[in-house]
Design an enzyme around this catalytic site. Structure first.
Site, PDB file in Angstrom:
ATOM      1  N   TYR A   1      -0.095   0.344  10.657  1.00 21.65           N
ATOM      2  CA  TYR A   1      -0.411  -0.049   9.282  1.00 21.65           C
ATOM      3  C   TYR A   1       0.800   0.160   8.374  1.00 21.65           C
ATOM      4  O   TYR A   1       1.146  -0.709   7.563  1.00 21.65           O
ATOM      5  CB  TYR A   1      -1.602   0.772   8.779  1.00 21.65           C
ATOM      6  CG  TYR A   1      -2.060   0.409   7.390  1.00 21.65           C
ATOM      7  CD1 TYR A   1      -2.580  -0.857   7.117  1.00 21.65           C
ATOM      8  CD2 TYR A   1      -1.989   1.320   6.339  1.00 21.65           C
ATOM      9  CE1 TYR A   1      -3.008  -1.203   5.844  1.00 21.65           C
ATOM     10  CE2 TYR A   1      -2.424   0.984   5.066  1.00 21.65           C
ATOM     11  CZ  TYR A   1      -2.936  -0.274   4.823  1.00 21.65           C
ATOM     12  OH  TYR A   1      -3.364  -0.609   3.555  1.00 21.65           O
TER      13      TYR A   1
ATOM     14  N   SER B   1       0.847  -1.198   0.000  1.00 24.55           N
ATOM     15  CA  SER B   1       0.000   0.000   0.000  1.00 24.55           C
ATOM     16  C   SER B   1       0.877   1.240   0.000  1.00 24.55           C
ATOM     17  O   SER B   1       2.034   1.194   0.422  1.00 24.55           O
ATOM     18  CB  SER B   1      -0.865  -0.013   1.272  1.00 24.55           C
ATOM     19  OG  SER B   1      -1.412   1.246   1.543  1.00 24.55           O
TER      20      SER B   1
END
Length: 307
Positions: free
Chosen positions: A184, A158
């Site tokens: 994350y 990501s």
């Protein structure tokens, strides 16, 4: 890369695999029953591959598989239980697998978990799910990947990786104040470093590995963030979101490409700092060989050598 890749931001997974015959190939997609995972499975199966959806909620995944069998005309779509946050589940999946694997798509993931949560092993949940579970799974399936003589391991990362490196001294937030974005970010940086580590260790097995950013797609991944915040013109639909995954899993255009990071079906440029506007590119720390080695050793200490 020897040839130009004629795909980009708007390309769909089915366009990427148009004319590609995957008959006789066996592939696994973790989290293949939701979001871009469904489109990844659909496109691989439509090209003729036998595809296993590795999913936590088997009943829901069976419903998805049933629909995809009908839609693609390919009966060779199966479901097997897998919870990548549970090492026992990962071990069982690997132990039960007995045939060559041509592509393993490490697609399952969670995002921006609001409060600090841990896996059964005590690992921060995002790091444990997005990276460690997939590390253990990939390690456990190495023999079957090698048996395919040209397997590909694909890790869905990501642009979140641009928000931080692996927190080496405290990856599980025992001392550092937990921050959902930092958790994350390090998990997605680790997914890229996994590909670098595989390149350096498994090339002699004929295994290549690359990571990717699928783009901004509205799925249940954003359930903790109040929905997708990306401007409309920078969003993708799930078919577009799965395009880079299937490119790396099955396209002849990237044959032999190894240890790289892709975005919009192209290799992403190395950047010196995070952009202020549109997030693109890859941070040097995410492709650094020394970091990949350090992460591999850390992960082995946590999950242990494959049995």
């Amino acid at each position: 890369m020897s040839q130009q890749i004629p795909f980009g931001f708007t390309s769909t997974a089915s366009e990427v695999l148009a004319g590609v015959d995957l008959s006789g190939k066996t592939m696994i997609v973790t989290g293949g029953a939701s979001g871009i995972g469904i489109e990844t499975v659909k496109s691989l199966a439509a090209a003729g591959a036998s595809v296993t959806i590795a999913a936590r909620r088997v009943d829901a995944a069976e419903e998805v598989a049933k629909g995809l069998r009908a839609e693609t005309g390919n009966s060779k779509i199966e479901v097997r239980p897998l919870d990548v946050a549970d090492m026992n589940s990962v071990q069982k999946f690997a132990d039960d697998w007995d045939k060559p694997i041509h592509a393993l798509v490490n697609n399952a993931g969670i995002m921006m978990v609001p409060e600090l949560e841990r896996t059964a092993e005590g690992c921060e949940l995002q790091f444990g799910t997005n990276f460690l579970g997939h590390f253990a799974l990939t390690m456990g399936l190495r023999r079957q990947l090698a048996a395919a003589n040209g397997a590909r391991v694909v890790s869905v990362s990501s642009t979140g990786s641009l928000f931080g490196p692996v927190i080496w001294d405290d990856p599980h937030f025992h001392f550092t104040q937990y921050n959902p974005l930092l958790g994350y970010a390090q998990s997605k940086t680790a997914c890229i470093l996994l590909s670098v580590g595989i390149k350096e260790r498994w090339a002699s097995d004929g295994i290549v590995s690359n990571a990717l950013n699928p783009g901004a797609i509205a799925t249940n991944l954003q359930r903790h963030t109040g929905g997708l915040k990306t401007p409309e013109h920078l969003r993708k639909n799930p078919q577009q979101g799965a395009a880079t995954s299937v490119l790396l899993a099955a396209s002849p255009l990237v044959e032999g490409v190894n240890g790289r990071y892709f975005d919009n079906c192209q290799e992403a440029p190395l950047i010196a700092r995070r952009p202020e506007g549109r997030l693109e590119g890859v941070a040097p720390y995410a492709l650094d060989s020394a970091n990949a080695d350090r992460l591999w050793e850390m992960a082995l200490r946590i999950v242990g050598e494959p049995k």
